[in-house]
Design an enzyme around this catalytic site. Structure first.
Site, PDB file in Angstrom:
ATOM      1  N   ALA A 108      43.550 -65.865  50.107  1.00 13.39           N
ATOM      2  CA  ALA A 108      44.984 -65.707  49.792  1.00 13.39           C
ATOM      3  C   ALA A 108      45.786 -66.960  49.443  1.00 13.39           C
ATOM      4  O   ALA A 108      46.620 -67.060  48.795  1.00 13.39           O
ATOM      5  CB  ALA A 108      45.548 -64.784  50.751  1.00 13.39           C
ATOM      6  N   SER A 148      41.165 -65.595  59.045  1.00 12.02           N
ATOM      7  CA  SER A 148      40.607 -66.828  58.452  1.00 12.02           C
ATOM      8  C   SER A 148      41.529 -67.430  57.440  1.00 12.02           C
ATOM      9  O   SER A 148      41.870 -66.751  56.587  1.00 12.02           O
ATOM     10  CB  SER A 148      39.015 -66.336  57.875  1.00 12.02           C
ATOM     11  OG  SER A 148      38.795 -67.812  57.092  1.00 12.02           O
ATOM     12  N   HIS A 150      40.785 -69.196  55.291  1.00 15.26           N
ATOM     13  CA  HIS A 150      39.902 -69.236  53.875  1.00 15.26           C
ATOM     14  C   HIS A 150      40.005 -67.837  53.190  1.00 15.26           C
ATOM     15  O   HIS A 150      39.511 -67.655  52.146  1.00 15.26           O
ATOM     16  CB  HIS A 150      38.462 -69.693  54.275  1.00 15.26           C
ATOM     17  CG  HIS A 150      38.233 -71.055  54.685  1.00 15.26           C
ATOM     18  ND1 HIS A 150      38.253 -71.325  55.842  1.00 15.26           N
ATOM     19  CD2 HIS A 150      38.239 -72.246  53.871  1.00 15.26           C
ATOM     20  CE1 HIS A 150      38.101 -72.779  56.091  1.00 15.26           C
ATOM     21  NE2 HIS A 150      38.046 -73.253  54.788  1.00 15.26           N
ATOM     22  N   GLU A 151      40.425 -66.826  53.996  1.00 17.15           N
ATOM     23  CA  GLU A 151      40.492 -65.607  53.425  1.00 17.15           C
ATOM     24  C   GLU A 151      41.844 -65.102  53.560  1.00 17.15           C
ATOM     25  O   GLU A 151      42.630 -65.225  52.691  1.00 17.15           O
ATOM     26  CB  GLU A 151      39.363 -64.573  54.012  1.00 17.15           C
ATOM     27  CG  GLU A 151      37.808 -65.120  54.122  1.00 17.15           C
ATOM     28  CD  GLU A 151      36.528 -64.659  54.720  1.00 17.15           C
ATOM     29  OE1 GLU A 151      36.512 -63.350  54.330  1.00 17.15           O
ATOM     30  OE2 GLU A 151      36.204 -65.073  55.511  1.00 17.15           O
ATOM     31  N   MET A 152      42.002 -63.953  54.214  1.00 16.05           N
ATOM     32  CA  MET A 152      43.362 -63.235  54.357  1.00 16.05           C
ATOM     33  C   MET A 152      44.385 -63.921  54.969  1.00 16.05           C
ATOM     34  O   MET A 152      45.584 -63.659  54.763  1.00 16.05           O
ATOM     35  CB  MET A 152      43.197 -61.691  55.133  1.00 16.05           C
ATOM     36  CG  MET A 152      41.865 -61.177  54.669  1.00 16.05           C
ATOM     37  SD  MET A 152      41.900 -60.416  52.957  1.00 16.05           S
ATOM     38  CE  MET A 152      42.671 -59.010  53.280  1.00 16.05           C
TER      39      MET A 152
END
Length: 339
Positions: A108, A148, A150-152
């Site tokens: 995101a 994370s 790196h993600e959400m």
């Protein structure tokens, strides 16, 4: 050695025994001009098997829980800037195959991940989640991407709860009638896991295993035979043709990517370096690119590299094409509609 490790070791030994026991049948079939379906099927059933209709732990999943989890899977509010949902990296829409077709996914916040996004189809049948097998179940796996960066990239578990409160409070109360409060971070992951336990593929290979001789072409049957003759099934065994244990990437010839240590990064054990979960081959032809780092762009390239790094074999072009043809029979025929 704990009980889970012992089970994995015993499973590997049993798989090897089954594969070796089947070798005489395979050698006999290989000498025949026309492959005999009964023998080929019997051998395949002993090594692989048909996918069950239900996933483990699904008996307690109510329709309300599954429907809630389905909505949450597509809910962009579960990301820090409302830009991404689970479906962003594990697409199910328009006959999506549970992945994003990228080498690595972008989160995101625009940060690239380190590993190729695995498909969510059949995930709940596997012995663990993630390439490094760090998540024991779907609930644990669902929680990690939400927090994370790196993600959400949610700042906290409470942020997830707060962002869903207005629109979903009643649905959580319905799905978690015995829970107070009903809307909790733990229940978010439970709902997501319940939905993912419905993601079970359906394919031609299972139809063949169930007795339909016409489900596979002659080339695909040759590919199945070559797949087993070349010992591919020593790792890619069981109903999912993989997903049952972890194996070193580069058993015979070292894999070029030495930066990602796989399970070794989780356990800090040298003997776990470069161990990765053996991926399921169900639906594999639809989930390029391949390997944990997405280094293989095509199915044929993945077959060649696996033969070299894992088996020490330089497969012929005919073998590669036949095996690829067989793997096409594992293409998923099930779909998911928007909630």
């Amino acid at each position: 050695m704990n009980i889970n490790q012992l089970i994995v070791v015993l499973f590997k030994k049993l798989t090897l025994f089954i594969v070796l026991s089947a070798s005489l049948t395979l050698n006999t079939l290989a000498k025949q001009t026309d492959i005999e379906d009964k023998a080929l099927r019997q051998n395949a059933l002993s090594v692989f098997g048909v996918i069950p209709e239900k996933m483990p732990r699904s008996d307690a999943d109510t329709p309300a829980l599954i429907q809630l989890g389905k909505k949450l899977y597509f809910e962009t509010r579960l990301s820090s800037n409302n830009s991404q949902s689970c479906n962003s990296c594990h697409n199910l829409l328009n006959a999506g195959q549970g992945h994003d077709a990228k080498v690595v996914s972008v989160g995101a916040l625009g940060i690239k991940g380190r590993r190729n996004a695995p498909s969510t189809w059949n995930a709940g049948f596997q012995f663990a989640q993630n390439w490094d097998a760090r998540a024991e179940n779907l609930e644990q796996q669902a929680s990690e991407p939400l927090l994370s960066e790196h993600e959400m990239a949610l700042a906290s578990k409470q942020e997830a709860v707060d962002k869903l409160n207005v629109l979903y409070s009643k649905e959580f109360e319905h799905a978690f009638a015995r829970s107070s409060p009903a809307l909790t971070f733990e229940n978010i992951t439970k709902a997501l896991a319940a939905f993912q336990r419905t993601l079970i593929t359906k394919d031609r290979f299972d139809r063949y295993l169930n007795g339909d001789n016409e489900a596979l072409t002659a080339q695909e049957k040759r590919g199945l035979l070559k797949f087993q003759q070349n010992s591919c099934a020593s790792c890619h065994s069981g109903r999912l043709l993989g997903g049952q244990f972890a194996m070193k990437m580069g058993i015979v010839n070292p894999y070029p990517n030495r930066d990602d240590r796989g399970m070794g990064e989780v356990t800090n054990r040298k003997d776990h370096d470069y161990l990765f979960k053996v991926p399921s081959l169900r639906n594999v032809a639809n989930t390029a690119p391949y390997f944990h780092d997405g280094a293989a762009a095509t199915l044929q390239e993945a077959i060649r590299l696996t033969g070299w790094h894992q088996l020490g074999k330089k497969l012929t072009e005919e073998e590669v094409e036949n095996i690829a043809a067989f793997l096409e029979t594992l293409n998923n025929e099930n779909t998911v509609s928007f909630p």
